[in-house]
Each structure stands twice: as structure tokens, then as C-alpha cells.
Design a protein around this motif. Structure first.
Motif, PDB file in Angstrom:
ATOM      1  N   ARG A  62     -10.477   5.827  45.589  1.00  0.00           N
ATOM      2  CA  ARG A  62     -10.025   6.893  46.474  1.00  0.00           C
ATOM      3  C   ARG A  62      -9.083   6.357  47.550  1.00  0.00           C
ATOM      4  NH1 ARG A  62      -9.401  12.205  46.695  1.00  0.00           N
ATOM      5  NH2 ARG A  62     -11.235  12.270  45.352  1.00  0.00           N
ATOM      6  N   TRP A  63      -9.361   5.153  48.019  1.00  0.00           N
ATOM      7  CA  TRP A  63      -8.587   4.581  49.121  1.00  0.00           C
ATOM      8  C   TRP A  63      -7.246   4.012  48.648  1.00  0.00           C
ATOM      9  CZ3 TRP A  63      -9.841  -0.686  51.805  1.00  0.00           C
ATOM     10  CH2 TRP A  63      -9.011  -0.858  52.920  1.00  0.00           C
TER      11      TRP A  63
ATOM     12  N   LEU B 271     -16.658   5.551  52.455  1.00  0.00           N
ATOM     13  CA  LEU B 271     -15.208   5.542  52.307  1.00  0.00           C
ATOM     14  C   LEU B 271     -14.756   6.760  51.512  1.00  0.00           C
ATOM     15  CD1 LEU B 271     -12.749   3.799  53.005  1.00  0.00           C
ATOM     16  CD2 LEU B 271     -13.054   2.612  50.829  1.00  0.00           C
ATOM     17  N   TRP B 272     -15.454   7.059  50.430  1.00  0.00           N
ATOM     18  CA  TRP B 272     -15.115   8.241  49.635  1.00  0.00           C
ATOM     19  C   TRP B 272     -15.302   9.517  50.445  1.00  0.00           C
ATOM     20  CZ3 TRP B 272     -17.088  12.831  48.058  1.00  0.00           C
ATOM     21  CH2 TRP B 272     -16.433  13.496  47.007  1.00  0.00           C
TER      22      TRP B 272
ATOM     23  N   LEU C 239     -12.472  10.059  52.964  1.00  0.00           N
ATOM     24  CA  LEU C 239     -11.110  10.223  52.453  1.00  0.00           C
ATOM     25  C   LEU C 239     -10.943  11.403  51.500  1.00  0.00           C
ATOM     26  CD1 LEU C 239     -10.152   6.493  51.763  1.00  0.00           C
ATOM     27  CD2 LEU C 239      -9.540   7.894  53.731  1.00  0.00           C
TER      28      LEU C 239
END
Length: 331
Positions: A153-154, A199-200, A203
Motif C-alpha cells: 500500500r505504501w 500502515l495499511w 494509507l
């Protein structure tokens, strides 16, 4: 006109006939273009780690191994606090030699591992099923999945597979994942799980609120679980909390999502304080002896002097990660 007669009709020699476009595509290019290529590589990396771990005979190498083994066996029999008779029976069951170490004799006469409530609670199910060696790999699998989602995703395609491969081939993973009675790989895997899921969640702006809330909640549950196994993992939990507070508005994290995540942290903190009070006699007291664990600024400099070299030796990619993180921060 029949197939294959076009060249004949134009009079072109067979050697000059144009090759089909598909023939110009190499096998590597075809694989890279395959939809499932990236998850397949990630799965292969985790499978390789599992193979390395399961083909090596397990061993009890230090006192911590024996302490956790005794706690796992006791918990499998539904015992957390042991009477002296139960403690002696457990020592006899585990055999002569090291037996039970690093357990605390409480003022009321009962015994408990100094390492509770941690890793034994996450490993006991596997012990009851007779597959204790799979416990670290199970949590390593959770970490691999979360890292795949978060990194992809990042940073985009193939970043997920790269993250899994780096995680599964690190020296620390290979060193500790085969030791089923040590929590080191498990708590590291839970930290990685929390990092990837958070993190997912931060974002994935196009995802539904329910999915983002669930992913963030899973992230904090994983970080809290890691902290219950090793109290120093509270550092990663604090970093996650600060990251959410700083970037919540830019990431589109609303108050409802924050409320769920904050409630999880509050319940965990309250549960640990209550456990320590009921078992060890004070909310900030643990089973470790006085002076064995200290939290003070005076401990910072000695750690900075001695820890970087072993860290880089075990995970040389930490240098590249530090450079990348610094560059990202500057940009």
C-alpha cells in the motif's frame, strides 16, 4: 485465404516473416506480469523460513527457555499461580537438571513465572495440540501478511514481497524462530504485524471506515500483545500512538476510528495494571527482581554504545532502512 498463406501470397521468404508479438516476451517478463507473482514470491519466502526452522532440532539453550517451558506446561493444565506442592510436582514432571528457573515465590506462598502474563498465553494452544514448534511460525505468518499489505500500500507493487523476504531472511528471524520456548521471534512478529496493519489502515483512504477501523484495531491489539510478552515493546506501541495522533487528520482518520483504537489501548493498560496489582502486589511491579530491569536515562548511553553492532550484524538491512527512513523524513 488459408492460414499461413499470407507470406506465400506476398512472396516473403520464410526467414523474413514477422514473429508473433508474444514470442518477444521472456519467461521472466511473463512471470512478473502474472497477477499472482508477487504474493507467490512472498509465500515462497515464508515457506523457505518455515523449512529452515522445522528442519533444525529445537533445544533449550538458556534459563529463559526453561522458565517459559515450565510456564507453558503449567498453563496447559490450567495453572497460573502454583502452590508449593504443584510447583514441586511440575519440577519433577520436567525432570532433573535445570528444572524450573526464574519463577517468583509470592508472599502468600504461591509461585508464578516472573515472565507472566506474556508468551505462554500465546503458545499454550499450540502446546496442547502438540505442535508447539508451529507457534513462532504462526505469528511469523501473521507478520508476513501484514507487512505485505502495508508495504504494498505504501510503496506499490513488489514492495510487499520485498518486505516479506527481508523479514523472513533476517538473521534475527533465522536465529530465534526455531526456538519454540523463547518469545523473541513471536513478539517481533507481533510488532511487525502491528506496523503493517497500521500502515495499511492509515494509507487506505479509499477503503471503508469499517475495514480501516478493523485493520487499525488489529494493529494495536498486535502491539499490545507484543508488549505483554516483552514490556520494552511499549516503545513501539508509543510510537504507533504518536504516529496516529500526528497524521490522523491528513490520513482521514475520524474520531470514531480513533475511539476504537484508544479504547483498545486503555483496556490493555488497565488489564496489565490490574494483573500486576493482583499478582505482584502493585500496578507497576513485575516478577523481575529489583534492579534487574530499570527504566532511566542513565541506561540510554550504555545501550547506544553496545547495541548497534549486534543489531547490524543480525540485520544488516537496518543500515539501508535507516538511510531510507532519513531520506523519507527529509523529503
Amino acid at each position: 485465404m488459408t492460414t499461413g498463406t499470407i507470406a506465400e501470397a506476398t512472396g516473403a521468404p520464410a526467414g523474413l516473416r514477422p514473429a508473433p508479438a508474444a514470442r518477444g516476451r521472456t519467461a521472466v517478463e511473463a512471470f512478473l506480469g502474472w497477477r499472482w507473482a508477487e504474493p507467490a514470491v512472498a509465500l515462497l519466502g515464508f515457506g523457505a523460513l518455515s523449512l529452515v526452522v522445522l528442519t533444525k532440532a529445537t533445544a533449550l539453550l538458556e534459563p529463559d527457555d526453561y522458565a517459559y517451558r515450565a510456564s507453558i506446561v503449567a498453563l496447559a493444565h490450567g495453572q497460573v499461580l502454583l502452590t508449593t506442592a504443584q510447583y514441586q510436582a511440575l519440577a519433577h514432571q520436567l525432570g532433573s537438571g535445570t528444572g524450573i528457573v526464574q519463577w517468583v515465590h509470592l508472599p502468600d506462598g504461591r509461585w508464578i513465572s516472573e515472565k507472566n502474563p506474556g508468551y505462554p498465553f500465546f503458545a499454550v494452544v499450540f502446546s496442547v495440540l502438540g505442535v508447539l514448534r508451529l507457534a513462532p511460525l504462526f505469528y511469523g505468518g501473521l507478520a508476513s501478511g501484514a507487512l505485505y499489505l502495508g508495504a504494498r500500500r505504501w510503496l506499490g507493487r513488489w514492495a510487499g514481497a520485498a518486505a516479506v523476504l527481508l523479514f523472513c531472511t533476517s538473521g534475527a528471524a533465522i536465529t530465534f524462530a526455531w526456538r519454540a520456548t523463547m518469545p523473541t521471534f513471536t513478539d517481533a512478529s507481533l510488532v511487525a504485524t502491528g506496523a503493517g496493519l497500521l500502515l495499511w489502515a492509515m494509507l487506505a483512504a479509499e477503503a471503508s471506515r469499517r475495514r480501516r477501523t478493523g485493520a487499525g484495531l488489529g494493529a494495536f491489539l498486535a502491539l499490545e500483545a507484543a508488549t505483554s510478552i516483552r514490556y520494552t515493546d511499549v516503545t513501539e506501541l508509543v510510537v504507533a500512538i504518536l504516529a496516529v495522533l500526528v497524521f490522523a487528520r491528513r490520513a482521514g482518520v475520524d474520531r470514531r476510528m480513533l475511539s476504537w483504537w484508544a479504547a483498545s489501548v486503555a483496556l490493555f493498560a488497565g488489564g496489565v495494571l490490574v494483573f500486576d496489582t493482583l499478582v505482584y502486589g502493585a500496578p507497576l511491579r513485575t516478577g523481575y527482581g529489583a534492579g534487574e530491569i530499570t527504566f532511566s536515562l542513565s541506561a540510554l548511553w550504555p545501550n547506544l554504545l553496545h547495541m548497534p553492532a549486534p543489531l547490524v550484524e543480525a540485520m544488516p538491512m537496518a543500515l539501508l532502512a535507516a538511510v531510507g527512513a532519513g531520506g523519507t523524513a527529509l523529503r
